[in-house]
Design a protein around this motif. Structure first.
Motif, PDB file in Angstrom:
ATOM      1  N   GLU A 214      30.365 -12.571 -50.158  1.00 61.03           N
ATOM      2  CA  GLU A 214      31.260 -12.947 -49.074  1.00 61.03           C
ATOM      3  C   GLU A 214      31.711 -11.744 -48.250  1.00 61.03           C
ATOM      4  N   ASN A 215      31.836 -10.595 -48.861  1.00 62.53           N
ATOM      5  CA  ASN A 215      32.303  -9.403 -48.153  1.00 62.53           C
ATOM      6  C   ASN A 215      31.135  -8.559 -47.641  1.00 62.53           C
ATOM      7  N   TRP A 216      30.056  -9.180 -47.241  1.00 61.94           N
ATOM      8  CA  TRP A 216      28.853  -8.437 -46.841  1.00 61.94           C
ATOM      9  C   TRP A 216      29.081  -7.577 -45.606  1.00 61.94           C
ATOM     10  N   ARG A 217      30.016  -7.977 -44.740  1.00 60.29           N
ATOM     11  CA  ARG A 217      30.240  -7.195 -43.518  1.00 60.29           C
ATOM     12  C   ARG A 217      30.846  -5.827 -43.813  1.00 60.29           C
ATOM     13  N   ASP A 218      31.511  -5.695 -44.964  1.00 52.83           N
ATOM     14  CA  ASP A 218      32.107  -4.413 -45.317  1.00 52.83           C
ATOM     15  C   ASP A 218      31.051  -3.340 -45.587  1.00 52.83           C
ATOM     16  N   THR A 219      29.830  -3.771 -45.859  1.00 47.60           N
ATOM     17  CA  THR A 219      28.756  -2.821 -46.163  1.00 47.60           C
ATOM     18  C   THR A 219      28.251  -2.133 -44.910  1.00 47.60           C
ATOM     19  N   TRP A 220      28.413  -2.781 -43.751  1.00 45.59           N
ATOM     20  CA  TRP A 220      27.825  -2.281 -42.513  1.00 45.59           C
ATOM     21  C   TRP A 220      28.874  -1.652 -41.614  1.00 45.59           C
ATOM     22  N   ASP A 221      28.473  -0.589 -40.931  1.00 45.54           N
ATOM     23  CA  ASP A 221      29.368   0.035 -39.960  1.00 45.54           C
ATOM     24  C   ASP A 221      29.466  -0.784 -38.685  1.00 45.54           C
ATOM     25  N   VAL A 222      28.374  -1.443 -38.306  1.00 49.99           N
ATOM     26  CA  VAL A 222      28.346  -2.286 -37.109  1.00 49.99           C
ATOM     27  C   VAL A 222      27.497  -3.516 -37.413  1.00 49.99           C
ATOM     28  N   VAL A 223      27.952  -4.686 -36.984  1.00 51.00           N
ATOM     29  CA  VAL A 223      27.200  -5.935 -37.141  1.00 51.00           C
ATOM     30  C   VAL A 223      26.992  -6.540 -35.761  1.00 51.00           C
ATOM     31  N   ILE A 224      25.714  -6.716 -35.383  1.00 57.34           N
ATOM     32  CA  ILE A 224      25.359  -7.270 -34.078  1.00 57.34           C
ATOM     33  C   ILE A 224      24.457  -8.477 -34.291  1.00 57.34           C
ATOM     34  N   VAL A 225      24.813  -9.622 -33.714  1.00 56.95           N
ATOM     35  CA  VAL A 225      24.024 -10.841 -33.836  1.00 56.95           C
ATOM     36  C   VAL A 225      23.585 -11.299 -32.446  1.00 56.95           C
ATOM     37  N   SER A 226      22.606 -12.198 -32.413  1.00 56.97           N
ATOM     38  CA  SER A 226      22.074 -12.684 -31.127  1.00 56.97           C
ATOM     39  C   SER A 226      21.816 -11.513 -30.187  1.00 56.97           C
ATOM     40  N   ALA A 227      21.144 -10.496 -30.707  1.00 52.17           N
ATOM     41  CA  ALA A 227      20.953  -9.249 -29.957  1.00 52.17           C
ATOM     42  C   ALA A 227      19.919  -9.386 -28.846  1.00 52.17           C
TER      43      ALA A 227
END
Length: 306
Positions: free
Chosen positions: A123-136
Motif C-alpha cells: 500500500e505504501n509503494w509511493r514512498d519508494t519513489w522520489d517522483v511518480v508520473i502516470v499517463s505520461a
C-alpha cells in the motif's frame, strides 16, 4: 510470393508499408489473434482480404486499451494477471538506500498503476519513489519541450488545476515532459549557489539565471545526456528507443520471455549443437571460397547441397 514478384527481399518503403514487426511481448496478443482469425477464416472457407483482417484486428486491440476495459479487468483481479515479485521491493529499497533517486514514469492511468503496485509492492509503494508520473504519454514525454505537469488526486483520481512548479515525493503527477521534470526536481543534486557543468564540476554562481541554465542543459552534452542515468522499461519503442537516442541513457529492457531462451542456450546439448552448426557453416564457406565464382559442375553442386 506472386504478390512480391517472386522475390524474398522488399525495399524499405514497401517493407514499412506492408509489414508490421512483432518483436516484443506486447506483440503476442496481436500475433495470436491474427493467426487465430486467419485460421478461422480458412477453416470456415470464408473469403477475406488479409490486409483488412490485420487492420481490423489491430484496431480492436487498440480500442480495448484506449477504452480502459482491459485495465479495469486486471485492476479488479490483479492476482489473476500479475505474477508476484517478492524481490522487487527489496531491490528498490536497496537502490534508494544507496543514494539512487527513483523516478516512476508510466503511460497507464493512476488507478490502474495503484492497483498493480499495491499488489506487487504494498500500500505504501509511493514512498519508494522520489517522483511518480502516470499517463505520461511516452514517447512524447521525451520529445515535447513545454508540456507542464499536473497533479493527480490520490483519493479521487481527478486531475487538479493548480500550477505544478515542484514535484514532491508521495504525490502523483500526470503528463509533463522531460524538460519540465529537470526543472521541477533537483536533477543534479547541486547545492544552493552551485551549478553542475557539462564536465560534472561545480562552480559558484551568483546569477540565478546562469544557475538555471547550467543546472538544466537539455542537449549537446551535460548530465542529462549522460549514460549514468539508468532507464528500465518493458517496451522497446515506447520506452527505450527515444531514451537511448535522444539522451544516451543506459537502458535495461524487461524481457521475461527471454529467460527460457537463456536457459536453453546454457545447456550442454544446445552448446554442442551450436558448435556443430558453426563448423558446418565454416566448412561450407571454405568450399564456396575454393570453388570460386566459376560455373558449378554436378559434383560441385552435390558437395554444396550436402
Amino acid at each position: 510470393m506472386d504478390e512480391y514478384s517472386g522475390k524474398r527481399a522488399l525495399n524499405p518503403t514497401l517493407r514499412k508499408k506492408r509489414l508490421k514487426p512483432l518483436n516484443d511481448l506486447f506483440s503476442m496478443a496481436e500475433c495470436c489473434l491474427i493467426a487465430d482469425t486467419v485460421q478461422f477464416f480458412k477453416d470456415m472457407n470464408i473469403p477475406f482480404c488479409p490486409r483488412n483482417a490485420v487492420v481490423d484486428i489491430l484496431g480492436v486491440i487498440g480500442s480495448t486499451h484506449i477504452s480502459g476495459d482491459f485495465h479495469r479487468i486486471v485492476a479488479q483481479h490483479p492476482e489473476r494477471y500479475l505474477e508476484p515479485q517478492p524481490h522487487l521491493k527489496g531491490v528498490l529499497e536497496k537502490l534508494k538506500k544507496s543514494g539512487k533517486r527513483l523516478i516512476f514514469v508510466s503511460n497507464s492511468p493512476f488507478w490502474y498503476v495503484d492497483a498493480g503496485m499495491n499488489y506487487v509492492i504494498g500500500e505504501n509503494w509511493r514512498d519508494t519513489w522520489d517522483v511518480v508520473i502516470v499517463s505520461a504519454g511516452k514517447p512524447r514525454f521525451y520529445t515535447d519541450n513545454s508540456r507542464p505537469f499536473r497533479e493527480v488526486s490520490t483519493t479521487t483520481g481527478r486531475v487538479k488545476f493548480k500550477k505544478v512548479e515542484r514535484l514532491e515525493p508521495g504525490e502523483v503527477y500526470t503528463e509533463g515532459c522531460l524538460r519540465q521534470l529537470t526543472k521541477c526536481i533537483d536533477w543534479y543534486h547541486s547545492p544552493v549557489g552551485t551549478a553542475t557543468t557539462a564536465n560534472g564540476d561545480s562552480e559558484e554562481e551568483d546569477d540565478d539565471e546562469n544557475v538555471n541554465e547550467l543546472q538544466y542543459p537539455l542537449a549537446g552534452g551535460g548530465p542529462l545526456t549522460s549514460p549514468n542515468v539508468l532507464y528500465v522499461g518493458d517496451s522497446l519503442f515506447a520506452d527505450l528507443v527515444d531514451a537511448k537516442r535522444q539522451f544516451g541513457w543506459t537502458t535495461a529492457a524487461v524481457t521475461p520471455e527471454v529467460e527460457h531462451e537463456i536457459e536453453m542456450q546454457s545447456q550442454t546439448r544446445f552448446v554442442l549443437a551450436q558448435r556443430t552448426i558453426d563448423v558446418l557453416l565454416q566448412t561450407l564457406r571454405s568450399v564456396q571460397y575454393t570453388l570460386g565464382a566459376e560455373s558449378r559442375s554436378e559434383d560441385d553442386l552435390r558437395v554444396i547441397d550436402g
